[in-house]
Design a protein around this motif. Structure first.
Motif, short mmCIF file in Angstrom:
data_model
loop_
_atom_site.label_atom_id
_atom_site.label_comp_id
_atom_site.label_asym_id
_atom_site.label_seq_id
_atom_site.Cartn_x
_atom_site.Cartn_y
_atom_site.Cartn_z
N GLY A 257 14.07 19.58 -6.33
CA GLY A 257 13.76 20.74 -5.73
C GLY A 257 12.99 21.84 -5.15
N GLY A 258 13.46 23.40 -5.50
CA GLY A 258 12.51 24.02 -5.11
C GLY A 258 11.81 23.90 -3.52
N GLY B 26 0.39 -1.13 -0.15
CA GLY B 26 -0.25 -0.04 -0.30
C GLY B 26 0.64 1.50 0.06
N ILE B 27 2.02 0.43 -0.55
CA ILE B 27 2.67 2.54 -0.31
C ILE B 27 3.37 2.76 -1.57
CG2 ILE B 27 4.83 3.25 0.29
CD1 ILE B 27 3.68 1.97 2.88
N ASN B 28 2.54 4.08 -1.94
CA ASN B 28 2.68 4.70 -3.11
C ASN B 28 3.04 6.53 -2.81
OD1 ASN B 28 0.51 6.55 -1.42
ND2 ASN B 28 -0.73 5.71 -3.33
N LYS B 29 3.55 6.62 -2.20
CA LYS B 29 4.68 7.76 -1.91
C LYS B 29 6.02 7.77 -1.48
CE LYS B 29 -0.18 9.76 -0.22
NZ LYS B 29 -0.40 8.32 -0.77
N TYR B 30 6.81 8.28 -2.04
CA TYR B 30 8.13 7.71 -1.84
C TYR B 30 9.10 9.11 -2.15
CZ TYR B 30 7.03 2.93 -3.31
OH TYR B 30 6.99 1.36 -3.19
N ILE B 31 9.61 9.40 -0.36
CA ILE B 31 10.87 10.45 -0.28
C ILE B 31 11.97 9.42 0.11
CG2 ILE B 31 11.30 11.89 1.17
CD1 ILE B 31 8.73 12.01 2.79
N LEU B 32 12.83 10.16 -1.48
CA LEU B 32 14.13 9.68 -1.27
C LEU B 32 14.89 10.63 -1.04
CD1 LEU B 32 13.72 8.51 -5.61
CD2 LEU B 32 12.95 7.30 -2.98
N VAL B 33 16.48 10.17 -0.27
CA VAL B 33 17.20 11.01 -0.01
C VAL B 33 18.58 11.10 -0.03
CG1 VAL B 33 17.97 12.23 2.53
CG2 VAL B 33 15.93 11.73 2.78
N GLY B 34 18.92 11.99 -1.50
CA GLY B 34 20.28 11.55 -1.49
C GLY B 34 21.62 12.27 -1.49
N GLU B 35 21.50 12.89 -0.07
CA GLU B 35 22.77 13.92 0.26
C GLU B 35 24.06 12.58 -0.19
OE1 GLU B 35 21.08 16.04 3.69
OE2 GLU B 35 21.96 14.29 4.10
N ASN B 36 24.01 10.94 -0.01
CA ASN B 36 25.23 10.11 -0.34
C ASN B 36 25.23 9.81 -1.64
OD1 ASN B 36 26.09 11.13 2.58
ND2 ASN B 36 24.52 10.14 3.81
N ILE B 37 24.71 9.94 -2.33
CA ILE B 37 24.77 10.22 -3.75
C ILE B 37 25.77 10.36 -4.01
CG2 ILE B 37 24.09 9.95 -6.11
CD1 ILE B 37 22.27 7.52 -4.50
N GLY C 15 17.97 16.56 -0.53
CA GLY C 15 19.11 16.63 -0.96
C GLY C 15 19.94 15.87 -1.95
N PHE C 16 19.21 15.98 -3.34
CA PHE C 16 20.54 15.10 -4.01
C PHE C 16 21.07 16.64 -3.96
CE2 PHE C 16 17.89 11.57 -3.77
CZ PHE C 16 17.84 10.79 -4.67
N ARG C 17 22.80 15.99 -4.77
CA ARG C 17 23.23 17.31 -5.06
C ARG C 17 22.98 17.89 -6.37
NH1 ARG C 17 28.60 16.34 -1.68
NH2 ARG C 17 27.93 13.82 -1.24
N ASP C 18 23.19 19.51 -6.70
CA ASP C 18 23.14 19.65 -7.85
C ASP C 18 23.23 19.37 -9.09
OD1 ASP C 18 21.50 21.83 -6.24
OD2 ASP C 18 22.89 23.08 -6.49
N PHE C 19 24.40 18.63 -9.63
CA PHE C 19 25.13 18.15 -10.78
C PHE C 19 24.58 16.88 -10.98
CE2 PHE C 19 27.94 16.14 -7.03
CZ PHE C 19 28.11 14.63 -7.26
N VAL C 20 23.79 16.05 -9.45
CA VAL C 20 23.24 14.45 -9.94
C VAL C 20 21.91 15.35 -10.62
CG1 VAL C 20 22.53 12.39 -8.47
CG2 VAL C 20 24.83 13.46 -8.39
N VAL C 21 21.39 15.71 -10.14
CA VAL C 21 19.93 16.35 -10.65
C VAL C 21 20.09 16.81 -11.36
CG1 VAL C 21 18.22 17.64 -10.46
CG2 VAL C 21 19.10 16.41 -7.80
N ASP C 22 21.11 17.30 -12.12
CA ASP C 22 21.17 17.97 -13.41
C ASP C 22 21.17 16.63 -14.44
OD1 ASP C 22 20.85 20.12 -13.07
OD2 ASP C 22 23.05 20.90 -12.86
N GLU C 23 22.06 15.59 -13.83
CA GLU C 23 22.72 14.60 -14.55
C GLU C 23 21.20 13.86 -14.60
OE1 GLU C 23 24.01 11.98 -17.06
OE2 GLU C 23 25.40 13.83 -16.17
N MET C 24 20.27 13.61 -13.66
CA MET C 24 18.90 12.53 -13.66
C MET C 24 17.97 13.99 -14.68
SD MET C 24 18.38 11.18 -10.09
CE MET C 24 18.66 9.56 -9.72
N LYS C 25 18.50 14.64 -14.38
CA LYS C 25 17.60 15.65 -15.66
C LYS C 25 17.68 15.46 -16.99
CE LYS C 25 16.21 19.14 -12.91
NZ LYS C 25 15.84 20.33 -12.14
#
Length: 190
Positions: free
Chosen positions: A159-160, A100-111, A138-148
Motif C-alpha cells: 500500500g501507500g 542471490g535474490i533478496n528483493k521481491y516484487i509480487l504483482v497480485g492484480e489477478n489474485i 496491485g493486490f485488491r483491497d479485500f485481499v490485502v485486508d485478509e492478508m493483514k
C-alpha cells in the motif's frame, strides 16, 4: 480466466525459459494447448505451475546483479487448504535466494481471493531476506485486508506510495528503483 495473460511486454528484457538459473529454464510453451486449470477453468499456457493447484505464477524479470525479482500471480492464494506460501517459498523463493535474490516484487492484480493460515513461512521468508525486502503491488483491497488479518503485512510491504498503478509503463529496472527507494525510506535505509 483463459483470456488473462501474464504481462508479456518485458519478454524483450527477460525470458524465464532462457534463464539458466531459473526453475523454468528450457521450458517450451505451447500456446495452442490449454492444459492447466484453476477450479476447472483453463488458464493461459504462459502461466507457470509452482506446486499449487490454485495459484500460478509468471516470473516477469530477474536481475541477479541488483538482487531482485518481479513475479506476477493468478488464481486463489490459499494457505489454509493448499499451503500456497509453502509451495512458493520452497519451489521459487528458496531457489532464487540461493542465486542471490533478496528483493521481491509480487504483482497480485489477478489474485482473486486469499485464505490464510499461520504466518510461519512468511516469517521464514522475511528472515531469509537479510538486507532485502518483500513488497506487493496491485493486490485488491479485500485481499490485502485478509492478508493483514493473518499478519502477512508484518513481512510483506503493502500500500501507500508502493501502489505503483502504472507499473506496466515502466521498464523493470525503473520499477525496481522506484520501489527500492520507497522501501528504503520506510525502513530507514535512505
Amino acid at each position: 480466466m483463459h483470456q488473462i495473460e501474464p504481462y508479456y511486454s518485458w519478454l524483450k528484457y527477460y525470458n524465464v525459459a532462457d534463464d539458466p538459473n531459473s526453475p523454468y529454464s528450457g521450458k517450451e510453451y505451447n500456446y495452442e494447448l490449454y492444459s492447466e486449470t484453476i477450479y476447472g477453468y483453463y488458464i493461459d499456457p504462459a502461466w507457470d505451475f509452482m506446486g499449487s493447484e490454485t495459484l500460478f505464477i509468471k516470473i516477469l524479470y530477474v536481475d541477479y546483479n541488483r538482487g531482485f525479482i518481479i513475479i506476477e500471480f493468478i488464481g486463489e492464494w490459499n494457505d489454509a487448504l493448499n499451503n500456497d506460501i509453502m509451495h512458493l517459498k520452497r519451489n521459487i523463493v528458496d531457489h532464487f535466494n540461493y542465486h542471490g535474490i533478496n528483493k521481491y516484487i509480487l504483482v497480485g492484480e489477478n489474485i482473486l481471493n486469499f485464505h490464510g493460515s499461520d504466518d510461519s513461512y512468511y516469517e521464514e521468508w522475511f528472515d531469509d531476506m537479510e538486507d532485502g525486502w518483500i513488497t506487493a503491488i496491485g493486490f485488491r483491497d479485500f485481499v490485502v485486508d485478509e492478508m493483514k488479518n493473518y499478519n502477512v503485512d508484518s513481512y510483506i510491504n503493502f500500500g501507500g506510495d508502493l501502489e505503483v498503478l502504472e507499473w506496466r509503463t515502466l521498464k523493470p529496472v525503473v520499477l525496481f528503483e522506484r520501489i527500492h527507494s520507497i522501501i528504503g525510506r520506510r525502513i530507514g535505509l535512505i
